[in-house]
Design a protein around this motif. Structure first.
Motif, PDB file in Angstrom:
ATOM      1  N   ASN A 124       0.796  -1.221   0.000  1.00  8.46           N
ATOM      2  CA  ASN A 124       0.000   0.000   0.000  1.00  8.46           C
ATOM      3  C   ASN A 124       0.831   1.275   0.000  1.00  8.46           C
ATOM      4  O   ASN A 124       0.378   2.323  -0.471  1.00  8.46           O
ATOM      5  CB  ASN A 124      -0.922   0.014   1.231  1.00  8.46           C
ATOM      6  N   ALA A 125       2.033   1.206   0.580  1.00  8.21           N
ATOM      7  CA  ALA A 125       2.863   2.408   0.697  1.00  8.21           C
ATOM      8  C   ALA A 125       4.333   2.018   0.699  1.00  8.21           C
ATOM      9  O   ALA A 125       4.695   0.897   1.075  1.00  8.21           O
ATOM     10  CB  ALA A 125       2.531   3.176   1.972  1.00  8.21           C
ATOM     11  N   VAL A 126       5.163   2.955   0.268  1.00  9.82           N
ATOM     12  CA  VAL A 126       6.608   2.761   0.298  1.00  9.82           C
ATOM     13  C   VAL A 126       7.262   4.055   0.769  1.00  9.82           C
ATOM     14  O   VAL A 126       6.827   5.155   0.397  1.00  9.82           O
ATOM     15  CB  VAL A 126       7.162   2.341  -1.083  1.00  9.82           C
ATOM     16  N   ILE A 127       8.268   3.920   1.606  1.00  8.17           N
ATOM     17  CA  ILE A 127       9.044   5.078   2.042  1.00  8.17           C
ATOM     18  C   ILE A 127      10.458   4.984   1.484  1.00  8.17           C
ATOM     19  O   ILE A 127      11.007   3.902   1.288  1.00  8.17           O
ATOM     20  CB  ILE A 127       9.093   5.206   3.581  1.00  8.17           C
ATOM     21  N   TYR A 128      11.026   6.160   1.236  1.00  7.95           N
ATOM     22  CA  TYR A 128      12.430   6.311   0.853  1.00  7.95           C
ATOM     23  C   TYR A 128      13.054   7.212   1.919  1.00  7.95           C
ATOM     24  O   TYR A 128      13.265   8.406   1.696  1.00  7.95           O
ATOM     25  CB  TYR A 128      12.541   6.923  -0.548  1.00  7.95           C
ATOM     26  N   PRO A 129      13.331   6.663   3.092  1.00  5.17           N
ATOM     27  CA  PRO A 129      13.504   7.496   4.289  1.00  5.17           C
ATOM     28  C   PRO A 129      14.701   8.425   4.304  1.00  5.17           C
ATOM     29  O   PRO A 129      14.604   9.573   4.744  1.00  5.17           O
ATOM     30  CB  PRO A 129      13.588   6.463   5.414  1.00  5.17           C
ATOM     31  N   VAL A 130      15.850   7.943   3.834  1.00  4.33           N
ATOM     32  CA  VAL A 130      17.085   8.720   3.973  1.00  4.33           C
ATOM     33  C   VAL A 130      17.613   9.170   2.617  1.00  4.33           C
ATOM     34  O   VAL A 130      18.653   9.795   2.513  1.00  4.33           O
ATOM     35  CB  VAL A 130      18.154   7.903   4.735  1.00  4.33           C
ATOM     36  N   THR A 131      16.888   8.891   1.548  1.00  2.00           N
ATOM     37  CA  THR A 131      17.379   9.114   0.189  1.00  2.00           C
ATOM     38  C   THR A 131      17.743  10.574  -0.052  1.00  2.00           C
ATOM     39  O   THR A 131      18.838  10.866  -0.562  1.00  2.00           O
ATOM     40  CB  THR A 131      16.330   8.655  -0.830  1.00  2.00           C
ATOM     41  N   THR A 132      16.868  11.495   0.277  1.00  2.00           N
ATOM     42  CA  THR A 132      17.159  12.904  -0.029  1.00  2.00           C
ATOM     43  C   THR A 132      18.348  13.416   0.789  1.00  2.00           C
ATOM     44  O   THR A 132      19.158  14.197   0.282  1.00  2.00           O
ATOM     45  CB  THR A 132      15.931  13.805   0.211  1.00  2.00           C
ATOM     46  N   LEU A 133      18.469  12.969   2.025  1.00  2.00           N
ATOM     47  CA  LEU A 133      19.611  13.387   2.835  1.00  2.00           C
ATOM     48  C   LEU A 133      20.911  12.852   2.250  1.00  2.00           C
ATOM     49  O   LEU A 133      21.927  13.566   2.186  1.00  2.00           O
ATOM     50  CB  LEU A 133      19.448  12.912   4.276  1.00  2.00           C
ATOM     51  N   ARG A 134      20.889  11.596   1.817  1.00  2.00           N
ATOM     52  CA  ARG A 134      22.101  11.009   1.247  1.00  2.00           C
ATOM     53  C   ARG A 134      22.496  11.709  -0.058  1.00  2.00           C
ATOM     54  O   ARG A 134      23.682  11.936  -0.329  1.00  2.00           O
ATOM     55  CB  ARG A 134      21.897   9.509   1.021  1.00  2.00           C
ATOM     56  N   ILE A 135      21.501  12.025  -0.882  1.00  2.00           N
ATOM     57  CA  ILE A 135      21.782  12.775  -2.113  1.00  2.00           C
ATOM     58  C   ILE A 135      22.416  14.119  -1.767  1.00  2.00           C
ATOM     59  O   ILE A 135      23.445  14.519  -2.335  1.00  2.00           O
ATOM     60  CB  ILE A 135      20.495  12.980  -2.923  1.00  2.00           C
ATOM     61  N   ALA A 136      21.790  14.821  -0.837  1.00  2.00           N
ATOM     62  CA  ALA A 136      22.261  16.161  -0.478  1.00  2.00           C
ATOM     63  C   ALA A 136      23.655  16.120   0.140  1.00  2.00           C
ATOM     64  O   ALA A 136      24.536  16.907  -0.231  1.00  2.00           O
ATOM     65  CB  ALA A 136      21.271  16.819   0.478  1.00  2.00           C
ATOM     66  N   MET A 137      23.866  15.211   1.092  1.00  2.00           N
ATOM     67  CA  MET A 137      25.160  15.155   1.764  1.00  2.00           C
ATOM     68  C   MET A 137      26.278  14.725   0.819  1.00  2.00           C
ATOM     69  O   MET A 137      27.421  15.187   0.934  1.00  2.00           O
ATOM     70  CB  MET A 137      25.088  14.230   2.971  1.00  2.00           C
TER      71      MET A 137
END
Length: 306
Positions: free
Chosen positions: A236-249
């Motif tokens: 029903n749902a999926v999370i990409y929890p740390v993806t944006t932080l990892r991209i940014a860092m």
């Protein structure tokens, strides 16, 4: 979206989250590490925002071992929730203490404007779900934790998700049994951490008759599956929890090292978000219009200044 906060009332966001879970369409919730990222998640067209405990702790310069407080999590999560009209689901760890603390956690997160939260069955202090060495509490302890959380819910639309970390400790069958017990205790959504591959996700889906959330975090124990794969097996749902932080860092580190080595950031400009794009995302023009509309009056009263 209003200028200063979400234009959608909290209860309507919670209803939207529940409707999404029962819609037959996979709900995609990228993780945000700031309100600005929440705005971008909404603009791109995702269905919701996820607020990760690992991201909040990392952004404070801390490891994900239960060091953050309810006050910190509610404040940061609330700011990200208010930045868009999307529903936001937040990681509430183990509820920040004993069952009474879990009850207070739900009340506080409701007040902060979150659409839902998940509570996990790890012991205190918890560990990142994809690290070895974690442990889970007995099933009855987690049922007490959940019962306290459910009893504290004032808005019946607020979504309470139960996360189990038992797969890596007790095995898949035990994790399935825990998920069924948690659903019976009132959990609206089940999050099973660290499933290995598509076969395990599919087996879990066939065994548990409640909405399910998949965690697609990088560099962990789970195979990275596509949205289509998860949709096809009935998640029903999926999370990409740390993806944006990892991209940014990753980008920040590369940029800082280039400045250190070359003495200038000029070679980085093509990879940067332009000032004009930032202003577009922040709706600068709307703020200017608001300011102009509000402060256009004149007065003839002597001594009164604009």
């Amino acid at each position: 979206m209003s200028l200063f906060s979400s234009a959608v009332p909290d209860t309507e966001k919670r209803r939207a989250l529940r409707a999404g879970l029962s819609s037959g369409t996979l709900q995609r919730w990228p993780g945000a590490f700031s309100p600005l990222v929440s705005k971008l998640i909404a603009e791109v067209g995702f269905e919701g925002v996820y607020v990760s405990g690992a991201v909040l702790s990392a952004d404070l310069g801390l490891p994900d071992i239960g060091l953050t407080t309810l006050t910190e999590v509610a404040a940061r999560g609330g700011a990200m929730a208010r930045a868009t009209d999307l529903p936001a689901l937040i990681d509430a760890d183990t509820g920040f203490g004993e069952p009474m603390s879990a009850a207070r956690t739900v009340a506080t997160l409701e007040d902060a404007g979150l659409a839902g939260c998940h509570l996990e069955d790890q012991v205190n202090p918890k560990r990142c779900g994809h690290l070895d060495g974690k442990d889970v509490v007995p099933v009855d302890d987690m049922l007490t934790r959940l019962a306290a959380a459910v009893s504290a819910r004032r808005d019946p639309e607020f979504v309470i998700c139960a996360r189990t970390d038992a797969r890596a400790i007790e095995g898949l069958d035990a994790a399935i049994d825990r998920a069924k017990a948690y659903a019976d205790a009132g959990a609206d959504l089940i999050f099973t951490e660290a499933l290995r591959d598509l076969g395990e996700f599919e087996r879990f889906r066939k065994a548990v008759d409640v909405p399910l959330l998949a965690n697609m975090t990088e560099f962990g124990k789970s195979e990275l599956l596509t949205a289509d794969q998860l949709r096809d097996v009935g998640y029903n749902a999926v999370i990409y929890p740390v993806t944006t932080l990892r991209i940014a860092m990753g980008a920040v580190e590369r940029g800082l090292r280039e400045i250190d080595s070359t003495g200038t950031q000029s070679g980085l400009l093509d990879g940067m978000q332009h000032r004009s794009r930032l202003y577009e995302l922040l709706h600068y023009a709307d703020y200017n219009d608001f300011d102009s509309d509000l402060f256009t009056f004149t007065t003839t009263l002597e001594g009164v200044r604009r």
